[in-house]
Motif scaffolding. Structure first.
Motif, short mmCIF file in Angstrom:
data_model
loop_
_atom_site.label_atom_id
_atom_site.label_comp_id
_atom_site.label_asym_id
_atom_site.label_seq_id
_atom_site.Cartn_x
_atom_site.Cartn_y
_atom_site.Cartn_z
N ARG A 147 2.83 11.73 -4.58
CA ARG A 147 2.10 12.85 -4.46
C ARG A 147 2.26 12.94 -6.87
O ARG A 147 3.37 14.00 -6.56
CB ARG A 147 2.19 14.05 -4.00
CG ARG A 147 1.96 15.05 -4.37
CD ARG A 147 2.06 16.63 -3.02
NE ARG A 147 2.86 17.00 -3.60
CZ ARG A 147 3.27 18.04 -2.24
NH1 ARG A 147 3.03 17.98 -1.85
NH2 ARG A 147 4.81 18.53 -3.36
N LYS A 199 3.11 2.89 3.05
CA LYS A 199 2.33 2.35 4.16
C LYS A 199 2.76 1.37 4.68
O LYS A 199 2.76 1.39 5.61
CB LYS A 199 0.82 2.52 3.81
CG LYS A 199 0.51 4.14 3.54
CD LYS A 199 -0.29 4.58 2.95
CE LYS A 199 -1.58 4.12 4.20
NZ LYS A 199 -3.04 4.42 3.83
N GLU A 207 -3.19 13.88 -4.16
CA GLU A 207 -2.03 12.84 -3.76
C GLU A 207 -3.19 10.99 -4.16
O GLU A 207 -4.48 11.60 -3.76
CB GLU A 207 -2.03 12.87 -1.66
CG GLU A 207 -1.32 13.40 -1.56
CD GLU A 207 -0.49 13.81 0.25
OE1 GLU A 207 -1.34 12.21 0.36
OE2 GLU A 207 -0.91 14.10 0.64
N GLN A 208 -2.43 10.46 -4.19
CA GLN A 208 -3.04 8.90 -4.37
C GLN A 208 -2.56 8.24 -3.98
O GLN A 208 -1.69 7.59 -3.32
CB GLN A 208 -3.02 8.71 -5.93
CG GLN A 208 -3.16 9.52 -7.35
CD GLN A 208 -3.19 9.26 -8.67
OE1 GLN A 208 -2.65 8.26 -8.41
NE2 GLN A 208 -3.31 10.09 -9.47
N HIS A 209 -3.84 6.88 -2.95
CA HIS A 209 -3.15 6.22 -2.62
C HIS A 209 -3.39 4.61 -4.05
O HIS A 209 -4.69 4.34 -3.92
CB HIS A 209 -4.84 6.32 -1.26
CG HIS A 209 -4.21 7.24 -0.18
ND1 HIS A 209 -4.00 6.97 0.54
CD2 HIS A 209 -4.53 7.96 -0.56
CE1 HIS A 209 -4.00 8.23 1.03
NE2 HIS A 209 -3.92 9.36 0.92
N LEU A 210 -2.21 3.95 -4.03
CA LEU A 210 -2.45 2.96 -4.48
C LEU A 210 -2.66 2.02 -3.71
O LEU A 210 -1.46 1.39 -2.71
CB LEU A 210 -1.24 3.57 -5.63
CG LEU A 210 -2.02 4.52 -6.15
CD1 LEU A 210 -0.43 4.38 -7.13
CD2 LEU A 210 -3.01 4.45 -7.19
N THR A 211 -2.11 0.39 -4.39
CA THR A 211 -2.06 -0.87 -3.79
C THR A 211 -1.51 -1.58 -5.39
O THR A 211 -2.00 -2.07 -5.85
CB THR A 211 -3.61 -1.86 -3.28
OG1 THR A 211 -3.91 -0.66 -2.54
CG2 THR A 211 -2.63 -2.89 -2.76
N ASP A 234 0.52 -0.96 -0.09
CA ASP A 234 0.11 -0.18 0.50
C ASP A 234 1.21 1.10 -0.13
O ASP A 234 2.03 1.06 0.77
CB ASP A 234 -0.51 0.33 1.47
CG ASP A 234 -2.01 -0.83 1.50
OD1 ASP A 234 -2.09 -1.80 0.08
OD2 ASP A 234 -2.52 -1.42 2.02
N ILE A 235 0.05 1.82 -1.05
CA ILE A 235 1.58 3.15 -1.01
C ILE A 235 0.56 4.25 -1.16
O ILE A 235 -0.84 4.64 -1.84
CB ILE A 235 2.56 3.38 -2.08
CG1 ILE A 235 1.78 3.27 -3.92
CG2 ILE A 235 3.44 2.10 -1.95
CD1 ILE A 235 1.99 2.73 -4.79
N VAL A 236 1.56 5.49 -0.71
CA VAL A 236 0.33 7.04 -0.80
C VAL A 236 2.13 7.75 -2.45
O VAL A 236 3.04 7.40 -1.69
CB VAL A 236 0.87 7.46 -0.09
CG1 VAL A 236 -0.40 9.72 0.28
CG2 VAL A 236 -0.38 7.70 0.56
N PHE A 250 6.84 9.64 -2.24
CA PHE A 250 6.27 8.87 -1.66
C PHE A 250 6.23 7.91 -0.53
O PHE A 250 7.20 8.54 -0.05
CB PHE A 250 6.06 7.49 -3.29
CG PHE A 250 7.82 6.64 -3.16
CD1 PHE A 250 7.83 5.46 -1.55
CD2 PHE A 250 8.78 7.29 -3.77
CE1 PHE A 250 9.42 5.49 -1.87
CE2 PHE A 250 10.47 6.43 -3.91
CZ PHE A 250 10.38 5.34 -2.51
N SER A 251 5.54 7.28 -0.43
CA SER A 251 5.47 6.90 1.07
C SER A 251 5.02 5.35 0.74
O SER A 251 4.04 4.86 0.11
CB SER A 251 4.38 7.59 1.74
OG SER A 251 4.65 6.85 3.33
#
Length: 76
Positions: free
Chosen positions: A14, A66, A21-25, A10-12, A63-64
Motif C-alpha cells: 500500500r 502472498k 494497493e498494488q499487487h506485484l510479482t 507475489d506481494i501486495v 506489505f503482504s
C-alpha cells in the motif's frame, strides 16, 4: 553448508501517499540459505521482505507476501 537460491514472490503493498494497493510479482530475488541458521522457508521469506523494504523504503504503509517460490541457482 549453504545454498544460493533465486526467489519469486507475489506481494501486495500500500502506497503511503495515495493509499493505493498494488499487487506485484517480483522475480530473481537473491537468497543465501545457511542451513544451520534456520529453515529454507524462513530464509526465502526474509529475502523477499528485505527486497520490499530495500526497493520501496518508507514509500509504503505495509506489505503482504502472498506466496513465494525458490529455485536453487545452478552451478556454472
Amino acid at each position: 553448508m549453504k545454498t544460493e537460491i533465486l526467489v519469486g514472490a507475489d506481494i501486495v503493498i500500500r502506497i503511503r501517499e495515495t493509499g493505493e494497493e498494488q499487487h506485484l510479482t517480483a522475480e530473481g530475488i537473491h537468497c543465501t540459505w545457511v542451513w544451520n541458521d534456520g529453515s529454507r522457508d524462513a530464509a526465502e521469506y526474509w529475502a523477499v521482505a528485505d527486497w520490499i523494504t530495500d526497493t520501496f523504503g518508507k514509500n509504503i504503509d505495509w506489505f503482504s507476501i502472498k506466496g513465494w517460490t525458490g529455485t536453487p541457482k545452478k552451478e556454472p
